[in-house]
Design an enzyme around this catalytic site. Structure first.
Site, PDB file in Angstrom:
ATOM      1  N   HIS A  10      39.351  44.001  38.119  1.00 56.61           N
ATOM      2  CA  HIS A  10      39.831  42.904  37.523  1.00 56.61           C
ATOM      3  C   HIS A  10      38.961  42.934  36.324  1.00 56.61           C
ATOM      4  O   HIS A  10      37.891  43.695  36.311  1.00 56.61           O
ATOM      5  CB  HIS A  10      39.570  41.627  38.412  1.00 56.61           C
ATOM      6  CG  HIS A  10      38.364  41.634  38.875  1.00 56.61           C
ATOM      7  ND1 HIS A  10      37.272  41.156  38.224  1.00 56.61           N
ATOM      8  CD2 HIS A  10      37.623  41.928  40.090  1.00 56.61           C
ATOM      9  CE1 HIS A  10      36.031  41.433  38.813  1.00 56.61           C
ATOM     10  NE2 HIS A  10      36.258  41.748  40.020  1.00 56.61           N
ATOM     11  N   GLU A  87      37.723  41.809  47.888  1.00 53.72           N
ATOM     12  CA  GLU A  87      36.369  42.596  47.691  1.00 53.72           C
ATOM     13  C   GLU A  87      35.534  42.655  49.073  1.00 53.72           C
ATOM     14  O   GLU A  87      36.000  41.639  50.024  1.00 53.72           O
ATOM     15  CB  GLU A  87      35.272  42.061  46.803  1.00 53.72           C
ATOM     16  CG  GLU A  87      34.060  42.555  46.550  1.00 53.72           C
ATOM     17  CD  GLU A  87      34.008  43.829  46.117  1.00 53.72           C
ATOM     18  OE1 GLU A  87      34.622  44.939  46.988  1.00 53.72           O
ATOM     19  OE2 GLU A  87      33.743  44.205  44.861  1.00 53.72           O
ATOM     20  N   SER A  88      34.605  43.532  49.517  1.00 56.58           N
ATOM     21  CA  SER A  88      33.775  43.189  50.707  1.00 56.58           C
ATOM     22  C   SER A  88      33.176  41.974  50.681  1.00 56.58           C
ATOM     23  O   SER A  88      33.019  41.260  49.706  1.00 56.58           O
ATOM     24  CB  SER A  88      32.407  44.205  50.389  1.00 56.58           C
ATOM     25  OG  SER A  88      32.916  45.467  50.339  1.00 56.58           O
TER      26      SER A  88
END
Length: 219
Positions: A10, A87-88
């Site tokens: 992104h 995401e993590s």
């Protein structure tokens, strides 16, 4: 069956700008983030994407919409959200200054920052250390993380056709982790991919192969 995933990080967000941890937390794209997303869109405009996906974070959704709106097949693309490619999750470290958070995670193991880590420390190890250091133990460890990522690839397999080109907008550490685990040996993963950069992933008979990492789409 073999197909290609055009995996894009992104555009820059406000937490990126402020150098804060941003996993499942979310901040909007900055004006600079919108600009680099638009530049990436222009570079990818002639790629005939069969489908488009993003994580369910607003920063990924907005980047995906910018790219698909400029694409040659925009009339046929309906971007979909895939939570598997989030995401993590950093648990209680979400929103902290990145350097401070990683110091707390790494110091008990003899390191001060991510830059201090040598090849003996894998990205999966840092995920396990993050969960260990999180007072709530909510941060994802490596097993939890890869279970959902692998599920995401399996889901794409059910939708893709031979030769498809699929757009996937995801996140820096997620793309870095995938490239580190599945790289074809033609590149070294030394840093997090730049905002709006391209990483090429091939899925071939259920196997994941990363053939290009952190390729700049920005002039």
């Amino acid at each position: 069956m073999k197909y290609t995933i055009y995996c894009i990080r992104h555009g820059q967000t406000w937490f990126n700008h402020y150098q804060k941890i941003q996993g499942w937390s979310d901040t909007p794209l900055t004006p600079a983030g919108e600009k680099v997303a638009q530049q990436a869109a222009e570079k990818l405009a002639t790629v005939p994407f069969a489908a488009a996906f993003s994580s369910d974070a607003r920063r990924a959704i907005d980047t995906c919409q910018i790219i698909t709106a400029a694409n040659c097949r925009h009339d046929h693309l309906q971007p979909q959200k895939l939570t598997d490619f989030r995401e993590s999750f950093y648990g209680s470290f979400e929103g902290m200054f990145s350097a401070e958070a990683w110091y707390q995670v790494l110091a008990p193991h003899g390191y001060k920052s991510l830059a201090d880590l040598g090849p003996e420390v894998s990205y999966d190890q840092t995920k396990d250390w993050m969960k260990e250091a999180d007072p709530f133990h909510d941060a994802e460890n490596a097993t939890e993380y890869w279970t959902r990522i692998d599920h995401g690839f399996d889901y794409l397999d059910t939708l893709a056709h031979e030769g498809d080109k699929i757009l996937l907008v995801s996140h820096g550490n997620t793309i870095k982790s995938i490239a580190s685990k599945y790289g074809d040996g033609s590149f070294t993963v030394n840093s997090t991919p730049a905002n709006s950069s391209l990483t090429l992933i091939t899925r071939d008979q259920g196997q994941t192969i990363v053939t290009d990492y952190n390729h700049s789409l920005i002039d």
